[in-house]
Design a protein around this motif. Structure first.
Motif, short mmCIF file in Angstrom:
data_model
loop_
_atom_site.label_atom_id
_atom_site.label_comp_id
_atom_site.label_asym_id
_atom_site.label_seq_id
_atom_site.Cartn_x
_atom_site.Cartn_y
_atom_site.Cartn_z
N VAL A 196 50.22 38.99 30.89
CA VAL A 196 49.34 40.15 31.10
C VAL A 196 47.89 39.70 31.32
O VAL A 196 47.50 38.60 30.92
CB VAL A 196 49.41 41.10 29.90
CG1 VAL A 196 50.81 41.64 29.74
CG2 VAL A 196 48.94 40.41 28.62
N PHE A 197 47.10 40.58 31.95
CA PHE A 197 45.68 40.31 32.12
C PHE A 197 44.92 40.71 30.86
O PHE A 197 45.21 41.72 30.23
CB PHE A 197 45.12 41.08 33.32
CG PHE A 197 45.52 40.49 34.64
CD1 PHE A 197 44.88 39.35 35.12
CD2 PHE A 197 46.52 41.05 35.40
CE1 PHE A 197 45.24 38.79 36.34
CE2 PHE A 197 46.89 40.50 36.62
CZ PHE A 197 46.25 39.37 37.09
N GLY A 201 39.44 38.80 32.17
CA GLY A 201 39.91 38.50 33.52
C GLY A 201 40.96 37.42 33.58
O GLY A 201 41.67 37.28 34.60
N ASN A 202 41.07 36.61 32.53
CA ASN A 202 42.15 35.63 32.47
C ASN A 202 43.48 36.33 32.21
O ASN A 202 43.51 37.40 31.60
CB ASN A 202 41.92 34.63 31.32
CG ASN A 202 40.82 33.63 31.62
OD1 ASN A 202 40.51 33.35 32.77
ND2 ASN A 202 40.24 33.07 30.58
N LYS A 204 47.04 36.06 30.08
CA LYS A 204 47.36 35.50 28.77
C LYS A 204 47.83 34.06 28.90
O LYS A 204 47.55 33.21 28.04
CB LYS A 204 48.44 36.35 28.09
CG LYS A 204 48.64 36.04 26.62
CD LYS A 204 49.62 37.02 25.99
CE LYS A 204 49.83 36.70 24.52
NZ LYS A 204 50.82 37.65 23.91
N GLU A 205 48.55 33.74 29.98
CA GLU A 205 49.01 32.37 30.21
C GLU A 205 47.83 31.42 30.37
O GLU A 205 47.83 30.30 29.82
CB GLU A 205 49.88 32.32 31.47
CG GLU A 205 50.48 30.96 31.78
CD GLU A 205 51.73 30.65 30.97
OE1 GLU A 205 52.32 29.57 31.19
OE2 GLU A 205 52.13 31.48 30.13
N GLU A 206 46.81 31.84 31.10
CA GLU A 206 45.62 31.01 31.29
C GLU A 206 44.89 30.80 29.97
O GLU A 206 44.45 29.69 29.66
CB GLU A 206 44.72 31.66 32.33
CG GLU A 206 45.33 31.60 33.74
CD GLU A 206 44.81 32.65 34.70
OE1 GLU A 206 45.15 32.56 35.89
OE2 GLU A 206 44.06 33.56 34.27
N GLN A 207 44.78 31.87 29.20
CA GLN A 207 44.10 31.76 27.91
C GLN A 207 44.87 30.86 26.95
O GLN A 207 44.27 30.12 26.15
CB GLN A 207 43.91 33.14 27.29
CG GLN A 207 42.85 33.20 26.22
CD GLN A 207 41.46 32.89 26.76
OE1 GLN A 207 41.05 33.42 27.79
NE2 GLN A 207 40.74 32.00 26.09
N LYS A 208 46.22 30.90 27.03
CA LYS A 208 47.03 30.00 26.20
C LYS A 208 46.68 28.55 26.50
O LYS A 208 46.48 27.74 25.58
CB LYS A 208 48.52 30.22 26.49
CG LYS A 208 49.11 31.50 25.97
CD LYS A 208 50.57 31.58 26.45
CE LYS A 208 51.17 32.95 26.24
NZ LYS A 208 52.52 33.06 26.85
N ILE A 221 36.38 21.31 23.78
CA ILE A 221 35.94 20.92 25.12
C ILE A 221 35.96 22.14 26.04
O ILE A 221 36.55 23.18 25.72
CB ILE A 221 36.83 19.80 25.69
CG1 ILE A 221 38.30 20.20 25.61
CG2 ILE A 221 36.58 18.49 24.99
CD1 ILE A 221 39.25 19.15 26.13
N ARG A 222 35.33 22.01 27.19
CA ARG A 222 35.32 23.09 28.16
C ARG A 222 36.60 23.04 28.99
O ARG A 222 36.92 22.02 29.59
CB ARG A 222 34.09 22.98 29.06
CG ARG A 222 32.77 23.28 28.34
CD ARG A 222 31.59 23.11 29.25
NE ARG A 222 31.36 21.69 29.55
CZ ARG A 222 30.50 21.24 30.47
NH1 ARG A 222 29.83 22.10 31.22
NH2 ARG A 222 30.35 19.95 30.65
N VAL A 223 37.32 24.15 29.01
CA VAL A 223 38.60 24.23 29.72
C VAL A 223 38.66 25.54 30.48
O VAL A 223 38.27 26.59 29.96
CB VAL A 223 39.80 24.16 28.76
CG1 VAL A 223 41.12 24.11 29.55
CG2 VAL A 223 39.70 22.96 27.82
N THR A 224 39.14 25.49 31.72
CA THR A 224 39.41 26.70 32.48
C THR A 224 40.75 26.53 33.19
O THR A 224 41.19 25.40 33.41
CB THR A 224 38.28 27.01 33.48
OG1 THR A 224 38.49 28.31 34.06
CG2 THR A 224 38.21 25.97 34.58
N ALA A 225 41.38 27.64 33.52
CA ALA A 225 42.73 27.55 34.10
C ALA A 225 42.99 28.71 35.05
O ALA A 225 42.51 29.83 34.84
CB ALA A 225 43.79 27.56 33.00
#
Length: 334
Positions: A196-197, A201-202, A204-208, A221-225
């Motif tokens: 889900v969003f 804006g991420n 849930k998979e990206e936030q995981k 550390i800085r992480v984005t996905a």
């Protein structure tokens, strides 16, 4: 050699079925095996090592019997309800859902990265997200040697990550049928939408991936996905852009990666050799290639990382955690 009483919760699903295969392949020492699932699957007969086992309906009394380890893969809500019940009966739960991954005091384990943390549990151990698992395997040594500043993930995730429903959507879509699981067709398409969003804006998979990477590496550390579902049946691929604090030699980076247990370097562009989803299916290793310098930043590197999302991304990692606990079992106290 001591044998253990094992329960598999969600035994009839895609991950549950693969649990049986991997436990047999790795010759895990089992005394009694209990298979549990919802009422829809209760009563089914499942074969394990030429023995027919009846699937039990999961309920509040399922863990009253003597069970040492319970491998959960039945969804977050089921884990939230039944994992604490199991733990209260002295069962050690290794959970595949996202229910406990970011809970303080619950270790989040990838055996090649943070095995020592597996023993700091209070009855529940979390198995990370599939894409996170394969990503942190190469990251650990790189952080130790060059100190990671920032990571950019772009994932290409197979439909088997959605279980049988995802596979069905792709197979039916190739026949021209509409999707039932995904919001749009997956056949001939890429969906930048996994889970889900969230308000930021991420998905849930990206936030995981962001949160779990920090927890496993024990570093803020800085992480984005950006996570994308692609029309591939098996194995996830991840493009990783990593920025270091220290300078590095690219050939030494390849040697560093080659030294990691469970990580296979496939990186010979002259011979068109690099990791591919089609080659990693059914394997337990993580594969890395396209190792090259990112010339847009001072100390940056690009990696292409591929692994079977059902094997290393879920089942094998869980079984490896169980093997860690068994290997460190002193006096029957997992």
């Amino acid at each position: 050699m001591k044998k253990y009483n094992i329960a598999i919760v969600g035994a009839t699903g895609l991950v549950g079925q693969t649990f049986l295969k991997v436990l047999e392949e790795r010759e895990f020492t089992i005394k009694n095996l209990y298979l549990m699932a919802s009422s829809r699957s209760a009563g089914k007969i499942v074969s394990y090592r030429r023995q027919d086992i009846v699937v039990e309906e999961l309920n509040e009394n399922s863990f009253d019997k003597e069970i040492d380890l319970a491998l959960f893969s039945a969804g977050g809500e089921t884990s939230k309800k039944y994992s604490p019940i199991a733990a209260s009966k002295g069962v050690v739960v290794i959970d595949n859902s996202s229910a406990f991954r970011m809970v303080e005091g619950v270790p989040l384990i990838v055996p090649e990265v943070n095995p020592e943390e597996a023993f700091n549990h209070n009855g529940i151990i979390a198995n990370p997200n599939c894409s996170t698992i394969q990503s942190v395997v190469p990251l650990k040594i790189l952080d130790e040697k060059y100190r990671i500043k920032r990571i950019v993930y772009s994932t290409y995730q197979a439909v088997s990550g959605s279980g049988f429903a995802g596979i069905k959507d792709l197979e039916n879509g190739l026949k021209g049928m509409p999707p039932e699981n995904y919001p749009h067709p997956i056949a001939g398409n890429c969906l930048p939408h996994i889970d889900v969003f969230l308000d930021n804006g991420n998905t849930k998979e990206e936030q995981k991936m962001i949160d779990e990477t920090k927890k496993i590496l024990n570093k803020d550390i800085r992480v984005t996905a950006t996570c994308v579902r692609v029309p591939v049946l098996h194995s996830h691929s991840v493009s990783m852009n990593i920025e270091f604090e220290k300078e590095f030699d690219i050939e030494q980076v390849r040697k560093d990666l080659a030294s990691v247990r469970g990580l296979v370097v496939e990186d010979n562009i002259k011979e068109n050799i690099y990791p591919m989803a089609i080659n990693s299916k059914g394997k337990d290793e993580v594969f890395v290639g396209r190792v090259r310098r990112d010339e847009s930043v001072e100390n940056g590197v690009n990696l292409w990382v591929v692994a079977d999302n059902i094997r290393k991304g879920a089942v094998t990692n869980t079984v490896q955690i169980a093997e860690l606990l068994v290997a460190g079992d002193k006096g029957g106290n997992l």
